[in-house]
Motif scaffolding. Structure first.
Motif, mmCIF file in Angstrom:
data_model
loop_
_atom_site.group_PDB
_atom_site.id
_atom_site.type_symbol
_atom_site.label_atom_id
_atom_site.label_comp_id
_atom_site.label_asym_id
_atom_site.label_seq_id
_atom_site.Cartn_x
_atom_site.Cartn_y
_atom_site.Cartn_z
ATOM 1 N N LEU A 102 50.910 52.138 68.721
ATOM 2 C CA LEU A 102 49.889 52.139 69.767
ATOM 3 C C LEU A 102 50.426 51.720 71.132
ATOM 4 O O LEU A 102 49.815 52.035 72.159
ATOM 5 N N THR A 103 51.534 51.013 71.168
ATOM 6 C CA THR A 103 52.014 50.466 72.443
ATOM 7 C C THR A 103 53.258 51.139 72.999
ATOM 8 O O THR A 103 53.532 51.015 74.195
ATOM 9 N N GLU A 104 54.022 51.839 72.150
ATOM 10 C CA GLU A 104 55.224 52.521 72.629
ATOM 11 C C GLU A 104 54.872 53.876 73.248
ATOM 12 O O GLU A 104 53.783 54.418 73.024
ATOM 13 N N GLU A 105 55.832 54.429 73.983
ATOM 14 C CA GLU A 105 55.639 55.739 74.603
ATOM 15 C C GLU A 105 55.444 56.819 73.537
ATOM 16 O O GLU A 105 56.183 56.845 72.550
ATOM 17 N N PRO A 106 54.475 57.710 73.701
ATOM 18 C CA PRO A 106 54.190 58.734 72.685
ATOM 19 C C PRO A 106 55.372 59.646 72.373
ATOM 20 O O PRO A 106 55.478 60.155 71.258
ATOM 21 N N ASN A 107 56.270 59.853 73.358
ATOM 22 C CA ASN A 107 57.397 60.758 73.108
ATOM 23 C C ASN A 107 58.610 60.046 72.502
ATOM 24 O O ASN A 107 59.668 60.652 72.310
ATOM 25 N N SER A 108 58.476 58.748 72.186
ATOM 26 C CA SER A 108 59.572 58.010 71.545
ATOM 27 C C SER A 108 59.742 58.467 70.101
ATOM 28 O O SER A 108 58.765 58.738 69.393
ATOM 29 N N MET A 109 60.983 58.508 69.657
ATOM 30 C CA MET A 109 61.269 58.892 68.275
ATOM 31 C C MET A 109 61.035 57.685 67.354
ATOM 32 O O MET A 109 61.317 56.538 67.733
ATOM 33 N N ILE A 110 60.551 57.972 66.170
ATOM 34 C CA ILE A 110 60.318 56.907 65.182
ATOM 35 C C ILE A 110 61.619 56.166 64.884
ATOM 36 O O ILE A 110 61.632 54.934 64.752
ATOM 37 N N ALA A 111 62.720 56.885 64.823
ATOM 38 C CA ALA A 111 64.020 56.264 64.532
ATOM 39 C C ALA A 111 64.400 55.211 65.566
ATOM 40 O O ALA A 111 65.120 54.258 65.261
ATOM 41 N N ASP A 112 63.899 55.381 66.806
ATOM 42 C CA ASP A 112 64.250 54.451 67.882
ATOM 43 C C ASP A 112 63.367 53.210 67.912
ATOM 44 O O ASP A 112 63.768 52.179 68.480
ATOM 45 N N VAL A 113 62.164 53.301 67.363
ATOM 46 C CA VAL A 113 61.234 52.166 67.442
ATOM 47 C C VAL A 113 60.983 51.505 66.092
ATOM 48 O O VAL A 113 60.326 50.456 66.027
ATOM 49 N N MET A 114 61.478 52.071 65.020
ATOM 50 C CA MET A 114 61.210 51.539 63.681
ATOM 51 C C MET A 114 61.963 50.236 63.436
ATOM 52 O O MET A 114 62.949 49.914 64.101
ATOM 53 N N ASN A 115 61.477 49.477 62.463
ATOM 54 C CA ASN A 115 62.133 48.246 62.018
ATOM 55 C C ASN A 115 63.093 48.591 60.884
ATOM 56 O O ASN A 115 62.672 49.028 59.815
ATOM 57 N N HIS A 116 64.396 48.400 61.147
ATOM 58 C CA HIS A 116 65.406 48.747 60.137
ATOM 59 C C HIS A 116 65.645 47.600 59.146
ATOM 60 O O HIS A 116 66.368 47.786 58.166
ATOM 61 N N ASP A 117 65.047 46.438 59.410
ATOM 62 C CA ASP A 117 65.322 45.258 58.575
ATOM 63 C C ASP A 117 64.199 44.970 57.584
ATOM 64 O O ASP A 117 63.995 43.826 57.185
ATOM 65 N N THR A 118 63.453 45.985 57.230
ATOM 66 C CA THR A 118 62.378 45.809 56.250
ATOM 67 C C THR A 118 62.933 45.222 54.957
ATOM 68 O O THR A 118 63.953 45.677 54.448
ATOM 69 N N GLU A 119 62.251 44.198 54.443
ATOM 70 C CA GLU A 119 62.688 43.561 53.200
ATOM 71 C C GLU A 119 61.821 44.063 52.048
ATOM 72 O O GLU A 119 60.704 43.583 51.858
ATOM 73 N N PRO A 120 62.316 45.046 51.289
ATOM 74 C CA PRO A 120 61.489 45.607 50.206
ATOM 75 C C PRO A 120 61.508 44.722 48.965
ATOM 76 O O PRO A 120 62.372 43.846 48.812
ATOM 77 N N LEU A 121 60.566 44.964 48.080
ATOM 78 C CA LEU A 121 60.475 44.254 46.810
ATOM 79 C C LEU A 121 60.955 45.170 45.692
ATOM 80 O O LEU A 121 60.556 46.331 45.630
ATOM 81 N N GLN A 122 61.809 44.654 44.842
ATOM 82 C CA GLN A 122 62.245 45.422 43.682
ATOM 83 C C GLN A 122 61.110 45.517 42.660
ATOM 84 O O GLN A 122 60.351 44.560 42.482
ATOM 85 N N ALA A 123 61.008 46.647 42.003
ATOM 86 C CA ALA A 123 59.880 46.894 41.099
ATOM 87 C C ALA A 123 59.787 45.877 39.966
ATOM 88 O O ALA A 123 58.697 45.611 39.457
ATOM 89 N N LEU A 124 60.916 45.295 39.569
ATOM 90 C CA LEU A 124 60.925 44.353 38.448
ATOM 91 C C LEU A 124 60.860 42.898 38.907
ATOM 92 O O LEU A 124 60.969 41.994 38.079
ATOM 93 N N MET A 125 60.678 42.670 40.204
ATOM 94 C CA MET A 125 60.565 41.294 40.700
ATOM 95 C C MET A 125 59.277 40.666 40.167
ATOM 96 O O MET A 125 58.233 41.297 40.140
ATOM 97 N N GLU A 126 59.359 39.402 39.752
ATOM 98 C CA GLU A 126 58.196 38.702 39.197
ATOM 99 C C GLU A 126 57.201 38.360 40.301
ATOM 100 O O GLU A 126 57.577 38.069 41.437
ATOM 101 N N GLU A 127 55.928 38.366 39.940
ATOM 102 C CA GLU A 127 54.877 38.186 40.937
ATOM 103 C C GLU A 127 54.924 36.820 41.614
ATOM 104 O O GLU A 127 54.554 36.685 42.791
ATOM 105 N N ASN A 128 55.383 35.791 40.914
ATOM 106 C CA ASN A 128 55.464 34.469 41.542
ATOM 107 C C ASN A 128 56.487 34.459 42.677
ATOM 108 O O ASN A 128 56.276 33.817 43.704
#
Length: 453
Positions: free
Chosen positions: A195-221
């Motif tokens: 909503l705040t970046e320029e509409p013609n900006s590429m997703i690759a330029d504004v995306m967060n590359h440091d996303t910390e994903p969860l492994q499917a077998l990680m325990e819920e706690n």
């Protein structure tokens, strides 16, 4: 103030339903239930004895059955499912999110499960199989598959146009996940960025590359700890090849935290956290018998220690009056440490790097408390009974038991955790047995030695 008003209104509606049922005004009860959200209907079902529960379920809107089942605790949910035919269960699960499907269908009899699968369409069947493919209480079992993904080589304007065409976003969406052509997670882009970046900006330029994903077998706690630490609203779930499988949202984490709190509270009494308050008498009694049997064995162990010193007790009647003080003080001191350590294990503060320091700290606290309370209790006993020898006896026993209680309060939950035994469930009983046995043995043993001289 608004929150209190909401709670009061909910309680008022629940009372109106119960009053209508008691008066036989089923049409009125149905009308009230139709206006209630699924969470309140589930609360009402859990708050009702089995007879009322069956009537209430039959009065609820069939279109709401799936949502209600998701909100019920496990025992109540299984009891309601037993009231439903296969066709009704299939209808209730239609359109449910993946985590809800896993919760509702996990644990039902195989014959019912197969019958439900046979009546589902291909898409719903695949969702059920995905939901149940992962062990219970792992990321894969509690995730939702309702992710919205974008490619890195498009502009923000293209993404916004796509979202407008889509018309809506899944609940609790705070970011879109960026994936490649193989559906492998590359990162995410927040809605605020879109909503705040320029509409013609590429997703690759504004995306967060440091996303910390969860492994499917990680325990819920472990997942709950990460959400708490990072203040996440949602997080992506991936497999071992980094392919995006789904996401976990903050509402799932709230459920996990609540369940863990209930587990700790109920576990101290040796009960399941999903124990149904209004479950039938025989199943409830059967569940509690196991824990009562274990506690009875512990009580016999403590009683056998007293029996060893029967002759000493016969000589000095005062000892029989005072003999419960030392085990009681040890139990309280040990349980304070036990609760602290169990919480530390639950939130991940305790590890192999700091256990030795923690044991040393609690041992020192036990010694200090032992000295303080040995002096105070011995003084009180001497003033009360006028017997200096009994004062020496109880002082020594108090010092020994409080010192050992502190160490036991640390070591028992740590050992149980190491060997995959839930300390919240069994730690209290084990600690009580230790403090009772040590307290009685030290008190009566010292009394025997003193009286012989």
């Amino acid at each position: 103030m608004l929150e209190n008003t909401k709670v009061d209104n909910t309680q008022l509606r629940l009372q109106e339903v119960k009053k209508a049922l008691e008066s036989g005004m089923f049409v009125l009860a149905r009308s009230i239930l139709d206006k209630m959200p699924a969470c309140d209907v589930a609360f009402l079902l859990e708050s009702s004895p089995p007879g009322y529960r069956k009537v209430l379920w039959n009065l609820t809107d069939h279109d709401q059955h799936g949502e209600i089942l998701e909100e019920l605790n496990e025992d109540a949910k299984d009891g309601i499912i037993n009231l439903m035919g296969t066709d009704n269960l299939v209808a209730a699960t239609e359109g449910m999110e993946t985590d809800g499907l896993a919760y509702v269908l996990r644990g039902i009899p195989d014959s019912v499960y197969r019958a439900v699968l046979e009546q589902m369409d291909t898409q719903d069947r695949q969702r059920v199989e995905l939901a149940l493919a992962y062990p219970e209480d792992t990321a894969g079992s509690i995730m939702n598959t309702d992710t919205t993904t974008v490619r890195p080589d498009v502009t923000i304007e293209v993404v916004l146009r796509y979202l407008r065409l889509k018309g809506s976003l899944p609940d609790t969406t705070d970011a879109l996940y960026v994936v490649d052509t193989d559906n492998k997670l590359l990162g995410d882009v927040s809605l605020s960025t879109l909503l705040t970046e320029e509409p013609n900006s590429m997703i690759a330029d504004v995306m967060n590359h440091d996303t910390e994903p969860l492994q499917a077998l990680m325990e819920e706690n472990e997942i709950a700890k990460l959400f708490e630490r990072h203040d996440w609203i949602s997080a992506p779930v991936i497999d071992s090849d980094r392919q995006l499988l789904g996401r976990i949202t903050i509402d799932d984490i709230v459920d996990i935290i609540r369940e863990n709190a209930e587990h700790s509270m109920m576990g101290m009494a040796g009960m399941d956290d999903d124990e149904d308050t209004f479950a039938p008498i025989l199943p409830s009694a059967k569940r509690r018998t196991v824990w009562l049997s274990v506690n009875l064995m512990a009580a016999f162990i403590a009683a056998s220690v007293s029996n060893m010193f029967e002759a000493t007790l016969e000589q000095v009647a005062t000892l029989a009056v005072l003999m419960t003080i030392v085990p009681s003080m040890g139990g309280i001191a040990g349980n304070q440490t036990l609760a602290l350590v169990i919480r530390g294990i639950a939130v991940g503060h305790i590890s192999s790097s700091n256990t030795r320091w923690l044991i040393g700290k609690e041992a020192a606290i036990g010694l200090l408390n032992g000295m303080i309370w040995a002096i105070l209790v011995a003084t009180a006993v001497v003033l009360w009974k006028g017997d200096l020898q009994v004062g020496y006896i109880i002082a020594g026993a108090m010092f020994i038991n409080l010192s050992i209680a502190g160490i036991a309060g640390v070591c028992i939950p740590l050992l149980m955790h190491k060997y995959k035994i839930d300390p919240a469930l069994a730690g209290g009983m084990a600690l009580t047995t230790v403090t009772d046995v040590i307290g009685l043995f030290s008190f009566l043993g010292m009394a025997t030695l003193v009286l012989r001289h």
